[in-house]
Design a protein around this motif. Sequence first.
Motif, mmCIF file in Angstrom:
data_model
loop_
_atom_site.group_PDB
_atom_site.id
_atom_site.type_symbol
_atom_site.label_atom_id
_atom_site.label_comp_id
_atom_site.label_asym_id
_atom_site.label_seq_id
_atom_site.Cartn_x
_atom_site.Cartn_y
_atom_site.Cartn_z
ATOM 1 N N VAL A 1 80.948 43.542 48.781
ATOM 2 C CA VAL A 1 81.546 42.260 48.425
ATOM 3 C C VAL A 1 82.621 42.366 47.335
ATOM 4 O O VAL A 1 83.317 41.411 47.076
ATOM 5 N N THR A 2 82.774 43.511 46.713
ATOM 6 C CA THR A 2 83.748 43.635 45.637
ATOM 7 C C THR A 2 85.169 43.633 46.183
ATOM 8 O O THR A 2 85.407 43.991 47.318
ATOM 9 N N GLY A 3 86.075 43.211 45.366
ATOM 10 C CA GLY A 3 87.479 43.249 45.751
ATOM 11 C C GLY A 3 88.213 42.003 45.309
ATOM 12 O O GLY A 3 87.600 40.977 45.007
ATOM 13 N N ILE B 1 79.599 33.198 49.776
ATOM 14 C CA ILE B 1 80.562 34.175 49.267
ATOM 15 C C ILE B 1 81.657 34.364 50.311
ATOM 16 O O ILE B 1 81.367 34.704 51.458
ATOM 17 N N ALA B 2 82.901 34.140 49.906
ATOM 18 C CA ALA B 2 84.050 34.390 50.779
ATOM 19 C C ALA B 2 84.659 35.721 50.356
ATOM 20 O O ALA B 2 84.976 35.915 49.182
ATOM 21 N N TYR B 3 84.804 36.635 51.319
ATOM 22 C CA TYR B 3 85.384 37.944 50.996
ATOM 23 C C TYR B 3 85.988 38.570 52.244
ATOM 24 O O TYR B 3 85.910 38.002 53.337
ATOM 25 N N GLN B 4 86.603 39.718 52.079
ATOM 26 C CA GLN B 4 87.231 40.451 53.178
ATOM 27 C C GLN B 4 86.272 41.535 53.671
ATOM 28 O O GLN B 4 85.941 42.452 52.932
ATOM 29 N N GLY C 1 82.362 42.872 65.821
ATOM 30 C CA GLY C 1 81.184 43.188 66.605
ATOM 31 C C GLY C 1 79.893 42.779 65.928
ATOM 32 O O GLY C 1 79.811 42.664 64.706
ATOM 33 N N VAL C 2 78.878 42.546 66.748
ATOM 34 C CA VAL C 2 77.562 42.158 66.241
ATOM 35 C C VAL C 2 77.007 43.233 65.313
ATOM 36 O O VAL C 2 76.385 42.928 64.299
ATOM 37 N N ASP C 3 77.237 44.504 65.628
ATOM 38 C CA ASP C 3 76.747 45.586 64.764
ATOM 39 C C ASP C 3 77.355 45.505 63.368
ATOM 40 O O ASP C 3 76.673 45.744 62.370
ATOM 41 N N GLU C 4 78.633 45.170 63.297
ATOM 42 C CA GLU C 4 79.290 45.049 61.987
ATOM 43 C C GLU C 4 78.769 43.841 61.214
ATOM 44 O O GLU C 4 78.581 43.906 60.003
ATOM 45 N N LEU C 5 78.515 42.750 61.926
ATOM 46 C CA LEU C 5 77.945 41.575 61.270
ATOM 47 C C LEU C 5 76.519 41.863 60.793
ATOM 48 O O LEU C 5 76.132 41.474 59.689
ATOM 49 N N THR C 6 75.756 42.568 61.625
ATOM 50 C CA THR C 6 74.388 42.931 61.243
ATOM 51 C C THR C 6 74.396 43.815 60.003
ATOM 52 O O THR C 6 73.585 43.624 59.092
ATOM 53 N N ALA C 7 75.314 44.766 59.957
ATOM 54 C CA ALA C 7 75.412 45.648 58.789
ATOM 55 C C ALA C 7 75.726 44.845 57.528
ATOM 56 O O ALA C 7 75.161 45.101 56.465
ATOM 57 N N ALA C 8 76.607 43.854 57.641
ATOM 58 C CA ALA C 8 76.950 43.034 56.473
ATOM 59 C C ALA C 8 75.755 42.205 55.997
ATOM 60 O O ALA C 8 75.643 41.902 54.810
ATOM 61 N N LEU C 9 74.860 41.865 56.906
ATOM 62 C CA LEU C 9 73.670 41.097 56.521
ATOM 63 C C LEU C 9 72.569 41.974 55.951
ATOM 64 O O LEU C 9 71.771 41.525 55.128
ATOM 65 N N THR C 10 72.486 43.216 56.397
ATOM 66 C CA THR C 10 71.377 44.074 55.973
ATOM 67 C C THR C 10 71.707 44.928 54.761
ATOM 68 O O THR C 10 70.811 45.298 54.014
ATOM 69 N N ARG C 11 72.958 45.259 54.554
ATOM 70 C CA ARG C 11 73.346 46.073 53.386
ATOM 71 C C ARG C 11 73.603 45.154 52.198
ATOM 72 O O ARG C 11 74.731 44.750 51.930
ATOM 73 N N VAL C 12 72.523 44.825 51.522
ATOM 74 C CA VAL C 12 72.588 43.883 50.401
ATOM 75 C C VAL C 12 71.864 44.464 49.190
ATOM 76 O O VAL C 12 71.104 45.427 49.318
ATOM 77 N N HIS C 13 72.116 43.873 48.042
ATOM 78 C CA HIS C 13 71.417 44.282 46.821
ATOM 79 C C HIS C 13 71.284 43.086 45.888
ATOM 80 O O HIS C 13 71.946 42.070 46.072
ATOM 81 N N ARG C 14 70.406 43.236 44.928
ATOM 82 C CA ARG C 14 70.246 42.207 43.896
ATOM 83 C C ARG C 14 71.385 42.394 42.894
ATOM 84 O O ARG C 14 71.556 43.479 42.348
ATOM 85 N N PRO C 15 72.160 41.357 42.647
ATOM 86 C CA PRO C 15 73.316 41.520 41.763
ATOM 87 C C PRO C 15 72.915 41.597 40.301
ATOM 88 O O PRO C 15 71.938 40.973 39.868
ATOM 89 N N SER C 16 73.678 42.343 39.549
ATOM 90 C CA SER C 16 73.502 42.364 38.093
ATOM 91 C C SER C 16 74.093 41.074 37.527
ATOM 92 O O SER C 16 74.817 40.349 38.216
ATOM 93 N N ALA D 1 76.440 40.867 35.404
ATOM 94 C CA ALA D 1 77.898 41.034 35.389
ATOM 95 C C ALA D 1 78.494 40.755 36.770
ATOM 96 O O ALA D 1 79.550 40.124 36.877
ATOM 97 N N GLU D 2 77.822 41.208 37.842
ATOM 98 C CA GLU D 2 78.318 40.937 39.193
ATOM 99 C C GLU D 2 78.294 39.444 39.491
ATOM 100 O O GLU D 2 79.241 38.913 40.077
ATOM 101 N N LEU D 3 77.213 38.770 39.096
ATOM 102 C CA LEU D 3 77.134 37.325 39.326
ATOM 103 C C LEU D 3 78.233 36.593 38.565
ATOM 104 O O LEU D 3 78.864 35.681 39.105
ATOM 105 N N LEU D 4 78.456 36.970 37.322
ATOM 106 C CA LEU D 4 79.524 36.327 36.553
ATOM 107 C C LEU D 4 80.874 36.551 37.201
ATOM 108 O O LEU D 4 81.686 35.626 37.320
#
Length: 191
Positions: free
Chosen positions: A57-59, A73-76, A158-173, A175-178
Amino acid sequence: MSRRRLVLAAVLLLVVGGIGYAGLRIEHHHAKNQRDLADLTRLSPWPRDQLLIPDDVTGPGTVGWLERGGLDIAYQLRTADGRTVPVLWRLRVPQPARGLPAGVDCGSPRVRTCTDLSGGSTLIVTHDTDNSDPSIALYRTDGAKVRAIEVQGPDPVGVDELTAALTRVHRPSDAELLDLLRHDGYQTDWS
């Protein structure tokens, strides 16, 4: 007192004063960040330690909103073929009866085609109609949360790319939330 000792004492006072001032400024910024974070997350339906964000999500241009219904979250999204596609990633509160967030309805096949992909995942394609733009979205029910990612417009993903975006997640610090939630010009106080 000799002139040399007087100069040494003055330099020492300046150094100690500068270090003290720097420490106070750091503490002031830390306290402001904590106030901003509390204000920006106060409407969240979940505690901060239960929030999730996508790993990629960074960028520049990434922006998020947190409210009673959840996190958006809106991102590229970078696709496997190297394109970047604007997406809306969501962590939402599901409706008890349907398991999907409020406003998501598969009732009209003329408007939306919904496909159960099993494992709590639903693919929803919104067709181009008088009152809706075409889009493709993937929703994944995860207990008291629904993760979703939506691509507006003609960019195929593709569905695989959307699935990857949903499953590759983490708890934000914190600083990331801010960084995600504190938009340009945001101010909680006048300090």
